[in-house]
Design a protein around this motif. Structure first.
Motif, PDB file in Angstrom:
ATOM      1  N   TYR A 153       0.824  -1.201   0.000  1.00 13.48           N
ATOM      2  CA  TYR A 153       0.000   0.000   0.000  1.00 13.48           C
ATOM      3  C   TYR A 153       0.870   1.268   0.000  1.00 13.48           C
ATOM      4  O   TYR A 153       0.556   2.247  -0.689  1.00 13.48           O
ATOM      5  CB  TYR A 153      -0.931   0.014   1.211  1.00 13.48           C
ATOM      6  N   ILE A 154       1.964   1.233   0.755  1.00 11.86           N
ATOM      7  CA  ILE A 154       2.867   2.382   0.774  1.00 11.86           C
ATOM      8  C   ILE A 154       3.530   2.557  -0.586  1.00 11.86           C
ATOM      9  O   ILE A 154       3.638   3.682  -1.101  1.00 11.86           O
ATOM     10  CB  ILE A 154       3.934   2.208   1.871  1.00 11.86           C
ATOM     11  N   ALA A 155       3.980   1.454  -1.190  1.00 14.41           N
ATOM     12  CA  ALA A 155       4.603   1.532  -2.518  1.00 14.41           C
ATOM     13  C   ALA A 155       3.628   2.105  -3.540  1.00 14.41           C
ATOM     14  O   ALA A 155       3.990   2.975  -4.350  1.00 14.41           O
ATOM     15  CB  ALA A 155       5.079   0.150  -2.957  1.00 14.41           C
ATOM     16  N   PHE A 156       2.394   1.624  -3.493  1.00 17.72           N
ATOM     17  CA  PHE A 156       1.363   2.136  -4.398  1.00 17.72           C
ATOM     18  C   PHE A 156       1.189   3.642  -4.231  1.00 17.72           C
ATOM     19  O   PHE A 156       1.131   4.393  -5.207  1.00 17.72           O
ATOM     20  CB  PHE A 156       0.044   1.412  -4.122  1.00 17.72           C
ATOM     21  N   ASN A 157       1.121   4.096  -2.987  1.00 20.13           N
ATOM     22  CA  ASN A 157       0.876   5.511  -2.747  1.00 20.13           C
ATOM     23  C   ASN A 157       2.071   6.380  -3.089  1.00 20.13           C
ATOM     24  O   ASN A 157       1.900   7.512  -3.555  1.00 20.13           O
ATOM     25  CB  ASN A 157       0.456   5.715  -1.293  1.00 20.13           C
ATOM     26  N   MET A 158       3.275   5.881  -2.859  1.00 19.05           N
ATOM     27  CA  MET A 158       4.446   6.659  -3.271  1.00 19.05           C
ATOM     28  C   MET A 158       4.516   6.757  -4.795  1.00 19.05           C
ATOM     29  O   MET A 158       4.887   7.802  -5.339  1.00 19.05           O
ATOM     30  CB  MET A 158       5.716   6.031  -2.702  1.00 19.05           C
ATOM     31  N   PHE A 159       4.137   5.683  -5.475  1.00 23.45           N
ATOM     32  CA  PHE A 159       4.050   5.729  -6.944  1.00 23.45           C
ATOM     33  C   PHE A 159       3.019   6.765  -7.375  1.00 23.45           C
ATOM     34  O   PHE A 159       3.265   7.585  -8.269  1.00 23.45           O
ATOM     35  CB  PHE A 159       3.667   4.354  -7.475  1.00 23.45           C
ATOM     36  N   ARG A 160       1.885   6.736  -6.726  1.00 22.21           N
ATOM     37  CA  ARG A 160       0.813   7.685  -7.061  1.00 22.21           C
ATOM     38  C   ARG A 160       1.268   9.125  -6.818  1.00 22.21           C
ATOM     39  O   ARG A 160       1.029  10.015  -7.643  1.00 22.21           O
ATOM     40  CB  ARG A 160      -0.412   7.346  -6.215  1.00 22.21           C
ATOM     41  N   LEU A 161       1.950   9.358  -5.680  1.00 19.00           N
ATOM     42  CA  LEU A 161       2.451  10.694  -5.400  1.00 19.00           C
ATOM     43  C   LEU A 161       3.497  11.105  -6.427  1.00 19.00           C
ATOM     44  O   LEU A 161       3.506  12.247  -6.898  1.00 19.00           O
ATOM     45  CB  LEU A 161       3.047  10.747  -3.993  1.00 19.00           C
ATOM     46  N   ALA A 162       4.362  10.167  -6.801  1.00 15.11           N
ATOM     47  CA  ALA A 162       5.362  10.468  -7.826  1.00 15.11           C
ATOM     48  C   ALA A 162       4.693  10.801  -9.156  1.00 15.11           C
ATOM     49  O   ALA A 162       5.156  11.680  -9.896  1.00 15.11           O
ATOM     50  CB  ALA A 162       6.322   9.288  -7.991  1.00 15.11           C
ATOM     51  N   ALA A 163       3.588  10.116  -9.472  1.00 16.48           N
ATOM     52  CA  ALA A 163       2.858  10.424 -10.697  1.00 16.48           C
ATOM     53  C   ALA A 163       2.266  11.830 -10.646  1.00 16.48           C
ATOM     54  O   ALA A 163       2.244  12.548 -11.659  1.00 16.48           O
ATOM     55  CB  ALA A 163       1.753   9.392 -10.926  1.00 16.48           C
ATOM     56  N   ILE A 164       1.797  12.241  -9.464  1.00 13.69           N
ATOM     57  CA  ILE A 164       1.279  13.603  -9.295  1.00 13.69           C
ATOM     58  C   ILE A 164       2.403  14.618  -9.509  1.00 13.69           C
ATOM     59  O   ILE A 164       2.231  15.634 -10.198  1.00 13.69           O
ATOM     60  CB  ILE A 164       0.636  13.763  -7.911  1.00 13.69           C
ATOM     61  N   VAL A 165       3.574  14.352  -8.894  1.00 18.95           N
ATOM     62  CA  VAL A 165       4.715  15.249  -9.071  1.00 18.95           C
ATOM     63  C   VAL A 165       5.156  15.275 -10.538  1.00 18.95           C
ATOM     64  O   VAL A 165       5.522  16.320 -11.073  1.00 18.95           O
ATOM     65  CB  VAL A 165       5.876  14.818  -8.154  1.00 18.95           C
ATOM     66  N   HIS A 166       5.086  14.124 -11.189  1.00 16.49           N
ATOM     67  CA  HIS A 166       5.385  14.057 -12.628  1.00 16.49           C
ATOM     68  C   HIS A 166       4.434  14.962 -13.400  1.00 16.49           C
ATOM     69  O   HIS A 166       4.839  15.656 -14.342  1.00 16.49           O
ATOM     70  CB  HIS A 166       5.253  12.609 -13.096  1.00 16.49           C
ATOM     71  N   GLY A 167       3.164  14.993 -12.976  1.00 23.79           N
ATOM     72  CA  GLY A 167       2.197  15.890 -13.614  1.00 23.79           C
ATOM     73  C   GLY A 167       2.544  17.347 -13.390  1.00 23.79           C
ATOM     74  O   GLY A 167       2.352  18.188 -14.282  1.00 23.79           O
ATOM     75  N   ILE A 168       3.061  17.671 -12.197  1.00 23.20           N
ATOM     76  CA  ILE A 168       3.507  19.045 -11.927  1.00 23.20           C
ATOM     77  C   ILE A 168       4.652  19.409 -12.867  1.00 23.20           C
ATOM     78  O   ILE A 168       4.691  20.512 -13.428  1.00 23.20           O
ATOM     79  CB  ILE A 168       3.937  19.182 -10.448  1.00 23.20           C
ATOM     80  N   LYS A 169       5.572  18.476 -13.051  1.00 19.14           N
ATOM     81  CA  LYS A 169       6.681  18.719 -13.982  1.00 19.14           C
ATOM     82  C   LYS A 169       6.154  18.974 -15.394  1.00 19.14           C
ATOM     83  O   LYS A 169       6.655  19.851 -16.113  1.00 19.14           O
ATOM     84  CB  LYS A 169       7.634  17.530 -13.976  1.00 19.14           C
ATOM     85  N   GLY A 170       5.122  18.227 -15.778  1.00 21.78           N
ATOM     86  CA  GLY A 170       4.517  18.446 -17.083  1.00 21.78           C
ATOM     87  C   GLY A 170       3.864  19.807 -17.189  1.00 21.78           C
ATOM     88  O   GLY A 170       3.954  20.475 -18.231  1.00 21.78           O
ATOM     89  N   ARG A 171       3.203  20.260 -16.102  1.00 28.36           N
ATOM     90  CA  ARG A 171       2.575  21.576 -16.133  1.00 28.36           C
ATOM     91  C   ARG A 171       3.623  22.687 -16.206  1.00 28.36           C
ATOM     92  O   ARG A 171       3.374  23.729 -16.813  1.00 28.36           O
ATOM     93  CB  ARG A 171       1.657  21.758 -14.919  1.00 28.36           C
ATOM     94  N   ILE A 172       4.784  22.469 -15.596  1.00 27.73           N
ATOM     95  CA  ILE A 172       5.867  23.447 -15.739  1.00 27.73           C
ATOM     96  C   ILE A 172       6.261  23.555 -17.209  1.00 27.73           C
ATOM     97  O   ILE A 172       6.423  24.655 -17.752  1.00 27.73           O
ATOM     98  CB  ILE A 172       7.084  23.037 -14.883  1.00 27.73           C
ATOM     99  N   ALA A 173       6.378  22.403 -17.859  1.00 25.97           N
ATOM    100  CA  ALA A 173       6.762  22.391 -19.276  1.00 25.97           C
ATOM    101  C   ALA A 173       5.714  23.085 -20.138  1.00 25.97           C
ATOM    102  O   ALA A 173       6.053  23.730 -21.143  1.00 25.97           O
ATOM    103  CB  ALA A 173       6.977  20.958 -19.744  1.00 25.97           C
TER     104      ALA A 173
END
Length: 355
Positions: free
Chosen positions: A303-323
């Motif tokens: 469950y922790i691995a899943f959520n850290m992946f999900r959080l990383a995906a959100i941060v990845h989306g932030i990186k995309g919005r910067i671009a």
């Protein structure tokens, strides 16, 4: 500058995030009972996704949450869902800000938005709650624990939220959603650990009954307003990621604070918890289980691995919005810079779970 200084308070409306204040004021006069201008608008420093504004009038203040301007990914920034869930949970005596009105007419300020009460209190941006005396710190942790347990005890049907999300196969659907969003956001690039997680997670979902409750999706200390002087949660904020889902996914996301490095989002890892009088992870889990009628939480590492992946995906989306030039926070660059380290940490949890 620490996270509290970076995110607390308001500032002038940032470039590219402004709108026609006169048009908004006219809408407020029509739609919000008791509204009385003139209106002054400031922008909150915090918030990565939906720009959030303080609406100031001579008698009282409100908060406005809007979709960001510019190109958006499908289904993201769903302020209409935020408005719906806040309104429903208010009827269940759950601590949320009173929601006044939703506007889906993009001609008013350029995007959809809603307006809610401004709740006065304290927001803690660091999970070790450095502003709280040592003797009182367990009470604040207990208040957070009690609040998320209260949320997970609410019957979605009784709250009018039976159709707020799909029932069943929550982890499968979420892994597919965030994997797809990660893979399709080509402007943000690829991360090796994320690619491994996209492959490993769907094949290792724990078996068992898939519960369906209202879940917040981003339950952290900095998404709560506490009473100015007491260990009591007055309002839970930022419901953009809420849905019907497995409560253990929601709780384990909150529990990530114990495994995230201090100084990264709301992390506690590496700190001397006993010296700060902070409950251990095991004690915190036990308190939640006691409140929700569970014996334990098997497969916690997954469950922790899943959520850290999900959080990383959100941060990845932030990186995309910067671009794409649509990032809502002045500190989005710093958040995006944490992506690879967060993805590596997520994979480390997967290894603990047997990867």
């Amino acid at each position: 500058m620490d996270r509290s200084a970076q995110n607390s308070g308001t500032t002038e409306v940032r470039n590219g995030q402004g709108f026609d204040v006169t048009a908004l004021e006219k809408w407020l006069e029509r739609e919000v009972q008791g509204f009385d201008g003139p209106l002054q608008v400031e922008q909150f420093r915090g918030g990565q996704s939906n720009p959030t504004y303080k609406l100031i009038t001579p008698r009282r203040s409100y908060v406005l949450r809007r979709k960001p301007p510019g190109k958006l990914l499908p289904g993201a920034h769903a302020v209409d869902r935020e408005y719906r869930v806040i309104s429903a949970l208010q009827s269940q005596d759950f601590p949320v800000a009173h929601a006044h009105a939703l506007c889906t007419d993009e001609t008013v300020i350029g995007t959809a938005f809603y307006v809610m009460d401004m709740v006065e209190g304290r927001i803690f941006w660091d999970a070790d709650l450095p502003q709280v005396p040592d003797a009182e710190r367990p009470l604040y942790f207990d208040a957070m624990n009690a609040t998320i347990a209260q949320l997970h005890r609410i019957d979605p049907a009784a709250a009018g939220l039976a159709d707020y999300g799909k029932s069943g196969n929550y982890f499968e659907r979420q892994i597919r959603r965030w994997s797809t969003q990660y893979l399709e956001d080509v402007e943000a690039g690829r991360v090796a650990a994320m690619d491994r997680l996209v492959e490993w997670l769907p094949s290792n979902i724990p078996p068992g009954e898939d519960e369906a409750r209202v879940i917040h999706g981003d339950f952290r200390c900095d998404n709560m307003i506490f009473h100015p002087e007491a260990p009591r949660v007055l309002a839970v904020l930022d419901w953009e990621l809420s849905t019907l889902g497995h409560p253990l996914a929601d709780f384990s996301y909150h529990l990530m604070m114990y495994r995230m490095p201090a100084g990264v989002t709301t992390g506690l890892a590496g700190l001397d918890l006993a010296a700060r009088n902070i409950p251990s992870e095991a004690d915190y889990v036990a308190a939640y289980c006691r409140r929700t009628g569970r014996d334990s939480i098997p497969d916690l590492d997954f469950y922790i691995a899943f959520n850290m992946f999900r959080l990383a995906a959100i941060v990845h989306g932030i990186k995309g919005r910067i671009a794409r030039g649509t990032a809502a926070s002045a500190h989005a660059d710093k958040m995006a810079a944490s992506l690879e380290g967060l993805a590596d940490l997520a994979w480390a949890q997967a290894v603990k779970a047997g990867a």
